[in-house]
Design an enzyme around this catalytic site. Structure first.
Site, PDB file in Angstrom:
ATOM      1  N   GLU A  99     -42.264 -37.521 -20.361  1.00  0.00           N
ATOM      2  CA  GLU A  99     -42.696 -37.611 -18.475  1.00  0.00           C
ATOM      3  C   GLU A  99     -42.941 -39.222 -18.548  1.00  0.00           C
ATOM      4  OE1 GLU A  99     -41.532 -35.713 -16.258  1.00  0.00           O
ATOM      5  OE2 GLU A  99     -43.202 -34.508 -17.261  1.00  0.00           O
ATOM      6  N   ASP A 122     -38.530 -41.876 -19.937  1.00  0.00           N
ATOM      7  CA  ASP A 122     -37.220 -42.286 -19.685  1.00  0.00           C
ATOM      8  C   ASP A 122     -37.056 -43.876 -19.138  1.00  0.00           C
ATOM      9  OD1 ASP A 122     -37.792 -42.108 -17.126  1.00  0.00           O
ATOM     10  OD2 ASP A 122     -36.280 -40.873 -16.487  1.00  0.00           O
ATOM     11  N   GLY A 158     -39.404 -31.415  -3.211  1.00  0.00           N
ATOM     12  CA  GLY A 158     -41.215 -31.562  -3.493  1.00  0.00           C
ATOM     13  C   GLY A 158     -41.883 -30.834  -4.556  1.00  0.00           C
ATOM     14  N   ALA A 159     -41.047 -30.286  -4.971  1.00  0.00           N
ATOM     15  CA  ALA A 159     -41.694 -30.024  -6.138  1.00  0.00           C
ATOM     16  C   ALA A 159     -41.806 -29.933  -7.996  1.00  0.00           C
ATOM     17  CB  ALA A 159     -41.043 -27.984  -6.555  1.00  0.00           C
ATOM     18  N   GLY A 160     -41.411 -30.996  -7.863  1.00  0.00           N
ATOM     19  CA  GLY A 160     -41.035 -31.687  -9.149  1.00  0.00           C
ATOM     20  C   GLY A 160     -40.128 -31.430 -10.213  1.00  0.00           C
ATOM     21  N   SER A 188     -34.970 -32.021  -7.423  1.00  0.00           N
ATOM     22  CA  SER A 188     -33.941 -32.084  -6.396  1.00  0.00           C
ATOM     23  C   SER A 188     -33.149 -33.473  -5.463  1.00  0.00           C
ATOM     24  CB  SER A 188     -34.224 -31.801  -4.928  1.00  0.00           C
ATOM     25  OG  SER A 188     -35.204 -32.302  -4.146  1.00  0.00           O
ATOM     26  N   SER A 189     -33.255 -34.262  -5.723  1.00  0.00           N
ATOM     27  CA  SER A 189     -32.903 -35.840  -5.587  1.00  0.00           C
ATOM     28  C   SER A 189     -31.825 -35.998  -6.086  1.00  0.00           C
ATOM     29  CB  SER A 189     -33.476 -36.750  -5.664  1.00  0.00           C
ATOM     30  OG  SER A 189     -34.112 -36.690  -7.102  1.00  0.00           O
ATOM     31  N   ASP A 231     -33.649 -36.904 -15.303  1.00  0.00           N
ATOM     32  CA  ASP A 231     -33.503 -35.809 -14.025  1.00  0.00           C
ATOM     33  C   ASP A 231     -31.706 -35.821 -14.020  1.00  0.00           C
ATOM     34  OD1 ASP A 231     -35.821 -36.199 -14.425  1.00  0.00           O
ATOM     35  OD2 ASP A 231     -36.275 -36.437 -11.922  1.00  0.00           O
TER      36      ASP A 231
END
Length: 355
Positions: A28, A31, A116-118, A121-122, A166
């Site tokens: 985490e 990157d 908003g769940a981490g 989605s983006s 991502d």
């Protein structure tokens, strides 16, 4: 999806693109520091259908987002407006800046990815839109190039200074496997996930909001640590350099220590997966969470309590996944105990929900 497009725009769609959400298992905030990451794609996905818009000038983008029940139109020259359409327009701006002609297009977007769940989605939206555009316009883009364009859309137009993880997970990931990615070289390797275990994604009940500025602040702190150390990237350090970090002013020392130790955890985690050593992998997940909580300070009390509950009820590893400041944990749970474990955790944390 094609019926959604035809219902909104009155004509059949010409192409479609899909992309999954992801959970990050280890790595985490590494990157954007040229480090190592280990995400895996999830069953949730975003789909985008696309067609050319007749009678409109080039560079006009019209999109309907089913999750919001909204249709919006924007030109590539318009500034960002802080909404979901920014991600769509950002992708086409990135294509234009890469030298590809962008005609007037219309898109219909559907998604079952929780926002908003981490679980990014983006990036799922960006890669789905770019895959649809690649098919429609017959663009000579491979999956890595497509991921880079998605990142550029988010960095340059949306204003979120994310790394490449991502978009790479959405573009190259394979269900049921982890994607080991070296973000410096862009080398990838798929690694099997542990048999007899299940990955659980549990939302803490508080959505994360990375564009609020904390994420970009962490990136600037890493850059400041590099400047103080006289190095180009925190990837240039390893765990043998930890004493150097203790001499940095706070919080730069802790930020750098998280990145350096997290890179080591990814490498050790890949070795553990290859050795079918779920116990070691779970321990590394726990260490990663503590590092995010204490050194990088991106966790929140609701996430910490959820990770503690996950462990207490039988997960062999649990950690914050995603950029932080809310969102979800990922936990490694014995498959045969999953249902009882989930029920116990959700009873323990009433605001939480399974993703």
């Amino acid at each position: 999806m094609t019926s959604l497009y035809e219902g909104v725009f009155g004509a059949p769609a010409e192409a479609e693109g899909r992309a999954p959400a992801r959970a990050n298992l280890l790595g985490e905030h590494t990157d954007y520091n040229d480090g190592f990451v280990l995400p895996t794609p999830l069953a949730y996905e975003t789909a985008a259908t696309i067609g050319r818009m007749k009678g409109a000038p080039d560079g006009i983008i019209e999109a309907h987002a089913a999750p919001f029940g909204e249709t919006k139109r924007r030109s590539l020259g318009d500034p960002p407006q802080g909404d979901w359409m920014d991600y769509v327009v950002g992708c086409f701006r990135a294509l234009g800046e890469a030298g590809y002609a962008v005609p007037a297009v219309s898109l219909a977007i559907s998604s079952d990815v929780p926002m908003g769940a981490g679980i990014s989605s983006s990036a799922a939206l960006e890669v789905a839109v770019l895959r649809a555009a690649r098919r429609l316009l017959d663009l000579p883009l491979d999956d890595v190039e497509l991921a880079r364009l998605g990142q550029k859309a988010e960095n340059a137009y949306v204003g979120m200074q994310c790394g490449i993880m991502d978009q790479m997970a959405a573009s190259l990931g394979q269900r049921g496997k982890a994607l080991f990615l070296d973000t410096r070289t862009m080398a990838t390797e798929t690694v099997p996930l542990p048999e007899s275990f299940r990955l659980a994604i549990i939302h803490c009940g508080k959505a994360h909001q990375l564009t609020a500025g904390d994420y970009n602040t962490r990136r600037r702190e890493c850059e400041a640590a590099c400047a103080a150390l006289g190095i180009g990237s925190l990837r240039d350090l390893d765990t043998g350099d930890l004493e150097r970090l203790e001499r940095l002013e706070e919080p730069l020392g802790r930020r750098a220590r998280h990145v350096v130790t997290e890179n080591r955890r990814v490498l050790d985690g890949v070795a553990a997966l290859k050795a079918c050593d779920a116990g070691t992998f779970g321990r590394l997940m726990d260490e990663s969470h503590r590092s995010q909580r204490d050194d990088y300070q991106v966790s929140i009390p609701e996430i910490d309590a959820l990770a503690d509950s996950a462990k207490r009820h039988g997960a062999i590893g649990a950690r914050l996944t995603g950029g932080g400041f809310g969102g979800s944990i990922v936990a490694l749970v014995p498959s045969g105990r999953y249902d009882g474990w989930r029920d116990a955790v959700l009873a323990d944390r009433p605001d939480a929900r399974e993703i």
